[in-house]
Design an enzyme around this catalytic site. Structure first.
Site, PDB file in Angstrom:
ATOM      1  N   ASP A  13       0.930  -1.171  -0.231  1.00  0.00           N
ATOM      2  CA  ASP A  13      -0.094   0.074  -0.003  1.00  0.00           C
ATOM      3  C   ASP A  13       0.973   1.230  -0.227  1.00  0.00           C
ATOM      4  O   ASP A  13       2.043   0.988   0.429  1.00  0.00           O
ATOM      5  CB  ASP A  13      -0.657  -0.095   1.265  1.00  0.00           C
ATOM      6  CG  ASP A  13      -2.159  -1.066   1.195  1.00  0.00           C
ATOM      7  OD1 ASP A  13      -2.543  -1.139   0.102  1.00  0.00           O
ATOM      8  OD2 ASP A  13      -2.435  -1.307   2.491  1.00  0.00           O
ATOM      9  N   ASP A  65      -4.709  -3.324   4.775  1.00  0.00           N
ATOM     10  CA  ASP A  65      -5.077  -2.752   6.093  1.00  0.00           C
ATOM     11  C   ASP A  65      -6.708  -2.603   6.197  1.00  0.00           C
ATOM     12  O   ASP A  65      -7.253  -2.672   7.465  1.00  0.00           O
ATOM     13  CB  ASP A  65      -4.415  -1.342   6.381  1.00  0.00           C
ATOM     14  CG  ASP A  65      -4.667  -0.265   5.187  1.00  0.00           C
ATOM     15  OD1 ASP A  65      -5.519  -0.791   4.222  1.00  0.00           O
ATOM     16  OD2 ASP A  65      -4.265   0.776   5.218  1.00  0.00           O
ATOM     17  N   ASP A  89      -9.500  -6.109   2.568  1.00  0.00           N
ATOM     18  CA  ASP A  89      -8.169  -6.666   1.878  1.00  0.00           C
ATOM     19  C   ASP A  89      -7.950  -8.200   2.535  1.00  0.00           C
ATOM     20  O   ASP A  89      -7.157  -8.864   2.064  1.00  0.00           O
ATOM     21  CB  ASP A  89      -7.091  -5.797   2.695  1.00  0.00           C
ATOM     22  CG  ASP A  89      -6.714  -4.618   1.693  1.00  0.00           C
ATOM     23  OD1 ASP A  89      -7.202  -4.486   0.752  1.00  0.00           O
ATOM     24  OD2 ASP A  89      -6.227  -3.577   2.665  1.00  0.00           O
TER      25      ASP A  89
END
Ligand code: ATP
Length: 879
Positions: free
Chosen positions: A326, A611, A615
């Site tokens: 990310d 997170d 996900d």
């Protein structure tokens, strides 16, 4: 048991003597005393005594017991005592190690235990789930794990996945309404939430009605099975190897025994040969060393901010060749600060808003109202993007509590990273206003009018172009841009996704989230290590590309692709372009699964960060799922195999280095142990074939295998990573640890030590079999202790540095002292069946034990020089 679903929320609050503001600290203490901690009792663990006795189930122990019995038969009582002492000592060591490994796993488990958000004394705080008591007011948000049973008192589109309890995989939509029935099934209790469920959408306030063993989960799993740590692939393949080895050894033992008997050697002596061979060959310390090294490795990683949830991940980390990360918070600092604001057709600094301008005032109000975070007395709770907006309001003395109390939130559609929007409804100036904020590109397509200082007017193509250009300008500087819009609703009613359209545009707020200082270096390390770093972000392509360029992920020739573009790509096209795509922007969590699978189809081992609540599937799909310890949802932590306690990309790279190092160290320890055993086997075989006396007593071999060999093996296991470790390509995960080269090395090194042991044996034979056996044993023992230095790494000791692993020096010295005690202290001499040696003989032992290491190091130095030369020649040839 009381039912709460058919009570009003007031009744439930009343029955726990609390309010929506939550319990007071004194009440919490009182309830904790009454109900205990919010934990499930675990099934009674195996007692230490049980663990101790389990150590005797091993094939090795059985062989040792046979050796003990044979020793009694040969009238050698001392030997029997030593053998049984060793068996017991081994069992004690095994027990201690088992208990320690369990403790270390428990401490890791405690580190990854979930937290829960509660209201106490009217303030939202986060506490460990074990501290939750009945009567607490839980704040549930998408991504949270429900940690106790409770009755919903305020509901904002809450959806919960209760599959762990009901088996139903679809999420259930919840309500706060009373259900006027006496008895209903768990799945129908729509105004209740239950421990172990996952919040997949929405928000709610819940009063806790049961904790710990009183929860529905506690009732089902009256006694929770203790989660057993599964063996890692390496442990399984080594167990398998040990079993096969044991069988081969037994067959060879039988042959050796038969050979001796055939030669008319007395049966007992023949038996001693066979037993010596078996004891020499079985790698007693192997499996415990692997477990110890893995456990030390995970402890080290935890100290360096990576909590490993399964030992399997430690091994897996060593073969990672793709890291999908990310952006926000992992590669960047997640410290958002608002910068420029575009409103009423102009771009201004965030502290230059004019609140007399209605458009600017609306924008600021919506920034606070369409927002779940708080920033009070420096304590920031919530999504950093939203905290930045609250801090923006503080510049204008607008306090979030006050604004939110004045304009209460009546309805909402929470943010989710698929939709990339968030909407809330409030009453302002007698009108029902729905504020929406979200991704620029998603929102701009839905606006039909624009708010200016001159009031409202239809949006023109020119307006839109100006907005697009402004967004581009801000994004190119790596700023995150959030768009704001609103609309008037005719009435207050539940919102649907269709309501998120036909907006009036309010403005754009840009914020800066600088890259972490360590990101660029970590990215460089990755690339050197043959690992491809990939950025996957929900942010805008231009913003993402700007940041990716800054930290080196996006290089010349690399591509950035949006989720939309990815959707349009066929599987073949994706596979073709995959190697060149470094940035995926505006992606939804589902895209992550496609990206992971694509790389996996190319045979790569993929680490993926996540997170959010959505996900979890991608984290599970990835070979190493990595959750964020600080900002990650409990759901993502649950699905991951590793948790970063500092949310930092650089920590992943460190963990990979550690993973590679642990694997390399284990491999070196195994090499050390097996090459040492090989030397013992070869010496015994030689003596047997040449019809010489038995070179070692079982006690000698036990002394070496269990005592003096274990020390260097552990020292090798804690060797620090070398710089070269990151220059190597990732290990092929399918490659067995016992490669041909590895086995050849073991055989050659074992042979070299065996040759010198045999020389010592022959020299000793001139003085009789007892001296010969003592000299062979001492040379083998000391030779293997020296060999510990050879196995510290591929490089020669001159390159590694003798002092760079002080444990290896301690291990050598301790082993040498133990050996000398056995050689020189009379009672030990007797116990360990050694003869008194002359100083010349002792000198010879040291020399003969040291020579194999001289040769092995010589080979390494030669190889280093030779390989370097040939590499340079290759380079020259390439030029
Ligand atoms: P990463 O995936 O790297 O963590 P991200 O935080 O940008 O990046 P998301 O949280 O999925 O990913 O956000 C996607 C987009 O949604 C953001 O770029 C932003 O435009 C918008 N967004 C983010 N947070 C909010 C929010 N709280 N309310 C409304 N919109 C938001």
């Amino acid at each position: 048991m009381k039912n709460f679903f058919n009570k009003t929320t007031e009744d439930v609050l009343h029955s726990f003597g609390t309010t929506k503001e939550g319990l007071k600290d004194t009440e919490v203490d009182l309830y904790r005393e009454k109900y205990g901690e919010n934990v499930l009792s675990e099934k009674k663990k195996k007692s230490t005594i049980q663990v101790f006795f389990e150590q005797f189930k091993d094939l090795l122990v059985i062989i040792l017991i046979i050796a003990g019995i044979v020793s009694i038969a040969t009238g050698n009582v001392e030997s029997t005592i030593v053998i049984f002492a060793v068996i017991i000592l081994n069992a004690i060591l095994g027990t201690v190690q088992h208990v320690k490994a369990e403790q270390s796993l428990n401490s890791l488990k405690a580190l990854s235990a979930p937290n829960a958000k509660v209201l106490r004394n009217g303030v939202k705080t986060e506490v460990p789930s074990k501290d939750i008591v009945p009567g607490d007011i839980l704040v549930l948000e998408a991504g949270d794990l429900v940690v106790a049973d409770g009755r919903i008192i305020e509901n904002y589109s809450l959806q919960v996945n209760e599959s762990s309890l009901t088996g139903e995989s679809e999420s259930v939509t919840k309500t706060s309404d009373v259900i006027a029935k006496d008895e209903i099934a768990l799945g129908d209790q729509k105004n209740m939430v239950f421990s172990s469920s996952l919040v997949t959408y929405g928000r709610a306030l819940v009063i806790v009605t049961a904790t710990g063993m009183d929860t529905e989960l506690g009732k089902i799993a009256t006694l929770m099975e203790q989660t057993q740590e599964k063996k890692t692939p390496l442990q399984i393949s080594l167990d398998d190897f040990s079993k096969k080895l044991a069988i081969v050894i037994l067959v060879i033992c039988a042959i050796v025994f038969g050979l001796s008997v055939y030669r008319n050697t007395p049966i007992l002596d023949s038996l001693m040969f066979a037993v010596a061979l078996a004891v020499a060959a079985i790698p007693e310390a192997l499996s415990s060393i692997v477990t110890i090294v893995l456990a030390i490795g995970t402890q080290k990683m935890a100290k360096e901010h990576a909590i490993i949830k399964s030992l399997k991940a430690v091994e897996g980390l060593g073969s990672v060749s793709i890291i999908c990360s990310d952006k926000t918070g992992t590669l960047t600092q997640n410290k958002m600060t608002t910068k420029q604001i575009y409103v009423d057709g102009k771009l201004i600094a965030s502290e230059k808003l004019d609140l007399t301008n209605e458009a600017e005032q609306y924008l600021l109000n919506s920034a606070v109202l369409c927002n779940d975070s708080t920033s009070i007395d420096g304590q920031e709770i919530g999504d950093p993007t939203e905290v930045a907006l609250v801090n923006l309001a503080h510049i204008y003395n607008l306090k979030e509590d006050a604004v939110r109390n004045e304009f209460e939130r009546l309805k909402e559609i929470p943010f989710d990273s698929d939709r990339k929007l968030m909407s809330t409804v409030h009453q302002l100036d007698g009108k029902n206003i729905m504020f929406t904020k979200g991704a620029f590109d998603v929102l701009l397509n839905r606006v039909t009018s624009i708010k200016t200082s001159n009031g409202l007017r239809p949006i023109t193509e020119d307006d839109k172009q100006k907005i697009i250009d402004t967004n581009m300008e801000l994004s190119q500087n790596g700023l995150r841009v959030l768009a704001f819009a609103y609309k008037e609703l005719p009435e207050i009613r539940d919102l649907t996704l269709e309501d998120e359209s036909e907006y009036t545009f309010l403005g754009l707020v840009s914020m800066i989230d600088p890259p972490r200082v360590e990101s660029a270096e970590a990215v460089r390390d990755c690339i050197t290590a043959g690992i491809k770093p990939i950025m996957i972000t929900g942010d805008h392509k231009i913003t993402a590309s700007a940041i990716a360029k800054q930290i080196g992920i996006l290089q010349d020739g690399d591509m950035a692709v949006t989720g939309l573009e990815l959707d349009k790509m066929s599987e073949e096209e994706l596979m073709r372009k995959l190697d060149h795509i470094s940035v995926y922007a505006r992606v939804s969590p589902e895209h992550k699964i496609r990206i992971v699978s694509a790389w996996q189809n190319k045979g790569k081992i993929v680490a993926m960060t996540g997170d959010g609540v959505n996900d979890a599937p991608a984290l599970k799909q990835a070979d190493i799922g990595i959750a964020m310890g600080i900002t990650g949802t409990e759901v993502s932590k649950d699905a991951a195999s590793m948790i970063l306690t500092d949310d930092n990309f650089a920590t992943i790279v460190k963990a990979i280095t550690n993973g590679r190092n642990v694997y390399a160290n284990i491999k070196n320890s195994i090499k050390f142990l097996l090459s040492g055993n090989t030397s013992g086997i070869l010496a015994v075989l030689y003596a047997s074939i040449m019809a010489l006396p038995v070179p070692f007593m079982p006690v000698h071999l036990l002394f070496i295998n269990l005592l003096t060999d274990s020390l260097p093996a552990i020292a090798i296991g804690v060797e620090n990573p070398t710089k070269d470790l990151l220059k190597e390509k990732p290990r092929d995960s399918k490659e067995s640890i016992l490669t041909k080269d590895f086995i050849l090395d073991i055989a050659i090194e074992g042979l070299i030590i065996a040759v010198f042991t045999i020389v010592a044996f022959h020299i000793g034979l001139e003085a009789g079999p007892a001296v010969a056996s003592t000299m062979a044993f001492s040379t083998l023992c000391l030779g293997r202790l020296f060999h510990g230095f050879n196995c510290r790494g591929k490089a020669s000791i001159f390159k590694l540095g003798l002092g760079s692993n002080k444990y290896s020096i301690y291990a050598f010295l301790t082993g040498a002292i133990l050996l000398n005690l056995v050689l020189f202290v009379p009672p030990l001499q007797k116990l360990f069946e050694v003869a008194t040696l002359s100083w010349t003989q002792v000198g010879l032992i040291y020399l003969l034990a040291f020579l194999p290491t001289v040769i092995i190091q010589g080979i390494k130095v030669f190889k280093e020089a030779f390989v370097k030369d040939s590499q340079e020649e290759d380079k020259k040839a390439a030029i």
